[in-house]
Design a protein around this motif. Structure first.
Motif, PDB file in Angstrom:
ATOM      1  N   GLY A  46       9.012  20.504  17.574  1.00 41.70           N
ATOM      2  CA  GLY A  46       9.353  20.532  16.161  1.00 41.70           C
ATOM      3  C   GLY A  46       8.815  19.301  15.460  1.00 41.70           C
ATOM      4  O   GLY A  46       7.942  18.606  15.977  1.00 41.70           O
ATOM      5  N   ASN A  47       9.369  19.022  14.281  1.00 38.09           N
ATOM      6  CA  ASN A  47       8.930  17.888  13.472  1.00 38.09           C
ATOM      7  C   ASN A  47      10.095  16.944  13.222  1.00 38.09           C
ATOM      8  O   ASN A  47      11.224  17.394  12.995  1.00 38.09           O
ATOM      9  CB  ASN A  47       8.381  18.377  12.130  1.00 38.09           C
ATOM     10  CG  ASN A  47       7.137  19.209  12.321  1.00 38.09           C
ATOM     11  OD1 ASN A  47       7.197  20.340  12.764  1.00 38.09           O
ATOM     12  ND2 ASN A  47       6.001  18.638  12.010  1.00 38.09           N
ATOM     13  N   LEU A  48       9.804  15.636  13.246  1.00 37.18           N
ATOM     14  CA  LEU A  48      10.839  14.641  12.971  1.00 37.18           C
ATOM     15  C   LEU A  48      11.371  14.820  11.554  1.00 37.18           C
ATOM     16  O   LEU A  48      10.594  14.991  10.615  1.00 37.18           O
ATOM     17  CB  LEU A  48      10.284  13.223  13.119  1.00 37.18           C
ATOM     18  CG  LEU A  48      10.350  12.605  14.518  1.00 37.18           C
ATOM     19  CD1 LEU A  48       9.405  13.268  15.471  1.00 37.18           C
ATOM     20  CD2 LEU A  48      10.092  11.123  14.436  1.00 37.18           C
ATOM     21  N   THR A  49      12.694  14.765  11.408  1.00 37.47           N
ATOM     22  CA  THR A  49      13.307  14.900  10.086  1.00 37.47           C
ATOM     23  C   THR A  49      13.559  13.546   9.440  1.00 37.47           C
ATOM     24  O   THR A  49      13.912  13.477   8.267  1.00 37.47           O
ATOM     25  CB  THR A  49      14.643  15.658  10.175  1.00 37.47           C
ATOM     26  OG1 THR A  49      15.535  14.914  11.009  1.00 37.47           O
ATOM     27  CG2 THR A  49      14.431  17.053  10.736  1.00 37.47           C
ATOM     28  N   ARG A  50      13.405  12.477  10.213  1.00 40.20           N
ATOM     29  CA  ARG A  50      13.586  11.117   9.696  1.00 40.20           C
ATOM     30  C   ARG A  50      12.826  10.165  10.603  1.00 40.20           C
ATOM     31  O   ARG A  50      12.430  10.531  11.710  1.00 40.20           O
ATOM     32  CB  ARG A  50      15.063  10.744   9.628  1.00 40.20           C
ATOM     33  CG  ARG A  50      15.792  10.823  10.961  1.00 40.20           C
ATOM     34  CD  ARG A  50      17.293  10.545  10.813  1.00 40.20           C
ATOM     35  NE  ARG A  50      18.058  10.998  11.946  1.00 40.20           N
ATOM     36  CZ  ARG A  50      18.337  10.272  13.019  1.00 40.20           C
ATOM     37  NH1 ARG A  50      17.894   9.036  13.117  1.00 40.20           N
ATOM     38  NH2 ARG A  50      19.059  10.767  14.004  1.00 40.20           N
ATOM     39  N   ASP A  51      12.623   8.949  10.126  1.00 31.24           N
ATOM     40  CA  ASP A  51      11.967   7.941  10.953  1.00 31.24           C
ATOM     41  C   ASP A  51      12.848   7.603  12.153  1.00 31.24           C
ATOM     42  O   ASP A  51      14.078   7.707  12.097  1.00 31.24           O
ATOM     43  CB  ASP A  51      11.688   6.674  10.144  1.00 31.24           C
ATOM     44  CG  ASP A  51      10.545   6.861   9.153  1.00 31.24           C
ATOM     45  OD1 ASP A  51       9.712   7.773   9.358  1.00 31.24           O
ATOM     46  OD2 ASP A  51      10.487   6.096   8.177  1.00 31.24           O
ATOM     47  N   ILE A  52      12.218   7.170  13.220  1.00 34.13           N
ATOM     48  CA  ILE A  52      12.920   6.845  14.459  1.00 34.13           C
ATOM     49  C   ILE A  52      13.663   5.527  14.311  1.00 34.13           C
ATOM     50  O   ILE A  52      13.132   4.556  13.772  1.00 34.13           O
ATOM     51  CB  ILE A  52      11.917   6.770  15.628  1.00 34.13           C
ATOM     52  CG1 ILE A  52      11.322   8.160  15.873  1.00 34.13           C
ATOM     53  CG2 ILE A  52      12.572   6.224  16.881  1.00 34.13           C
ATOM     54  CD1 ILE A  52      10.220   8.194  16.901  1.00 34.13           C
ATOM     55  N   GLU A  53      14.908   5.502  14.792  1.00 29.27           N
ATOM     56  CA  GLU A  53      15.701   4.273  14.835  1.00 29.27           C
ATOM     57  C   GLU A  53      15.570   3.704  16.245  1.00 29.27           C
ATOM     58  O   GLU A  53      16.044   4.304  17.205  1.00 29.27           O
ATOM     59  CB  GLU A  53      17.167   4.577  14.532  1.00 29.27           C
ATOM     60  CG  GLU A  53      17.393   5.148  13.141  1.00 29.27           C
ATOM     61  CD  GLU A  53      18.818   5.648  12.957  1.00 29.27           C
ATOM     62  OE1 GLU A  53      19.729   5.231  13.711  1.00 29.27           O
ATOM     63  OE2 GLU A  53      19.010   6.481  12.063  1.00 29.27           O
ATOM     64  N   LEU A  54      14.927   2.546  16.361  1.00 34.70           N
ATOM     65  CA  LEU A  54      14.723   1.909  17.661  1.00 34.70           C
ATOM     66  C   LEU A  54      15.662   0.722  17.785  1.00 34.70           C
ATOM     67  O   LEU A  54      15.752  -0.104  16.875  1.00 34.70           O
ATOM     68  CB  LEU A  54      13.270   1.444  17.809  1.00 34.70           C
ATOM     69  CG  LEU A  54      12.902   0.781  19.139  1.00 34.70           C
ATOM     70  CD1 LEU A  54      12.963   1.793  20.279  1.00 34.70           C
ATOM     71  CD2 LEU A  54      11.518   0.159  19.056  1.00 34.70           C
ATOM     72  N   ARG A  55      16.368   0.641  18.917  1.00 34.65           N
ATOM     73  CA  ARG A  55      17.234  -0.506  19.192  1.00 34.65           C
ATOM     74  C   ARG A  55      17.108  -0.839  20.673  1.00 34.65           C
ATOM     75  O   ARG A  55      16.524  -0.078  21.441  1.00 34.65           O
ATOM     76  CB  ARG A  55      18.686  -0.210  18.807  1.00 34.65           C
ATOM     77  CG  ARG A  55      19.317   0.923  19.566  1.00 34.65           C
ATOM     78  CD  ARG A  55      20.734   1.233  19.063  1.00 34.65           C
ATOM     79  NE  ARG A  55      21.253   2.442  19.646  1.00 34.65           N
ATOM     80  CZ  ARG A  55      21.889   2.515  20.807  1.00 34.65           C
ATOM     81  NH1 ARG A  55      22.096   1.429  21.519  1.00 34.65           N
ATOM     82  NH2 ARG A  55      22.327   3.673  21.261  1.00 34.65           N
ATOM     83  N   TYR A  56      17.649  -1.989  21.044  1.00 30.82           N
ATOM     84  CA  TYR A  56      17.575  -2.429  22.435  1.00 30.82           C
ATOM     85  C   TYR A  56      18.976  -2.682  22.968  1.00 30.82           C
ATOM     86  O   TYR A  56      19.808  -3.276  22.282  1.00 30.82           O
ATOM     87  CB  TYR A  56      16.726  -3.698  22.557  1.00 30.82           C
ATOM     88  CG  TYR A  56      15.255  -3.427  22.327  1.00 30.82           C
ATOM     89  CD1 TYR A  56      14.421  -3.100  23.387  1.00 30.82           C
ATOM     90  CD2 TYR A  56      14.720  -3.466  21.048  1.00 30.82           C
ATOM     91  CE1 TYR A  56      13.077  -2.832  23.175  1.00 30.82           C
ATOM     92  CE2 TYR A  56      13.379  -3.199  20.826  1.00 30.82           C
ATOM     93  CZ  TYR A  56      12.565  -2.884  21.897  1.00 30.82           C
ATOM     94  OH  TYR A  56      11.243  -2.609  21.685  1.00 30.82           O
TER      95      TYR A  56
END
Length: 169
Positions: free
Chosen positions: A11-21
Motif C-alpha cells: 500500500g501507500n504511506l498515509t503519513r511520514d514515518i515517526e522514527l525513535r530510538y
C-alpha cells in the motif's frame, strides 16, 4: 494446536514515518499504510475499498524506511500481527498492528517514495536487486515460479506432442 501468524501488505504511506530510538539504541519506525482493493458491486459497478494498517519496523529496516520513504510512498511489508492492550480512563482498549519483519520499497527513484534499497534486515549485497521494483528477470521468476520454464515444456522424444523436424538432407 498449531498456529500461524503471517501477513503481507502492499500500500501507500498515509503519513511520514515517526522514527525513535529505544534506550538500547534500537531504531523503531511507526507509520500507517492504506491498502486499496477494487471489487465489483452487486450493481456491476467497480467499487474501491480502502483499509488502513499501523506498521512498526525495527533496527536497520526502520532507519532505511525513515530515510527513503514519506507520505504517499508505495511499500510492501511482510510481518506478523500483534495485539496491543492497555487501559485508559478505566476502560480496557486494544489495537491490532503489524510488526514488519521485511519490507520492500516499490517504484523507482523518480516516483513518490524515492525507491532505493529493500531493507528487511539483510545487507544490500545479499538482497536481490537492491533497486526499487524487481528487475524483469526477477519479476518473471517470482510471478511465474509455478509454471514450467520454456525448456521444460519442449517435447524431447517420441511421446505425444513431438513433431519430427523436416530435415532437408
Amino acid at each position: 494446536m498449531a498456529s500461524f501468524n503471517r501477513v503481507m501488505l502492499m500500500g501507500n504511506l498515509t503519513r511520514d514515518i515517526e522514527l525513535r530510538y529505544l534506550p538500547s539504541g534500537m531504531a523503531v519506525a511507526e507509520f500507517s499504510i492504506a491498502v486499496n482493493e477494487k471489487r465489483k458491486a452487486s450493481d456491476g459497478q467497480w467499487v474501491e475499498d480502502v483499509s488502513f494498517f499501523e506498521i512498526t519496523l525495527f533496527g536497520r529496516t526502520a532507519e532505511v524506511a525513515s530515510e527513503y520513504l514519506s507520505k504517499g510512498s508505495p511499500i510492501f511489508v511482510e510481518g506478523r500481527l500483534k495485539q496491543d492492550t492497555w487501559e485508559k480512563d478505566g476502560q480496557k482498549r486494544s489495537k491490532v498492528k503489524v510488526i514488519g519483519e521485511r519490507m520492500q520499497m516499490i517504484g523507482g527513484r523518480g516516483e513518490s517514495g524515492g525507491g532505493g534499497g529493500g531493507g528487511g534486515g539483510r545487507p544490500a549485497a545479499s538482497r536481490p536487486n537492491s533497486g526499487g521494483a524487481p528487475a524483469e528477470s526477477q519479476r518473471s521468476n517470482y510471478v511465474n515460479s509455478n509454471t514450467p520454464s520454456s525448456h521444460d515444456s519442449q517435447p524431447t522424444g517420441d511421446g505425444p506432442g513431438y513433431d519430427e523436424p523436416d530435415i532437408p538432407f
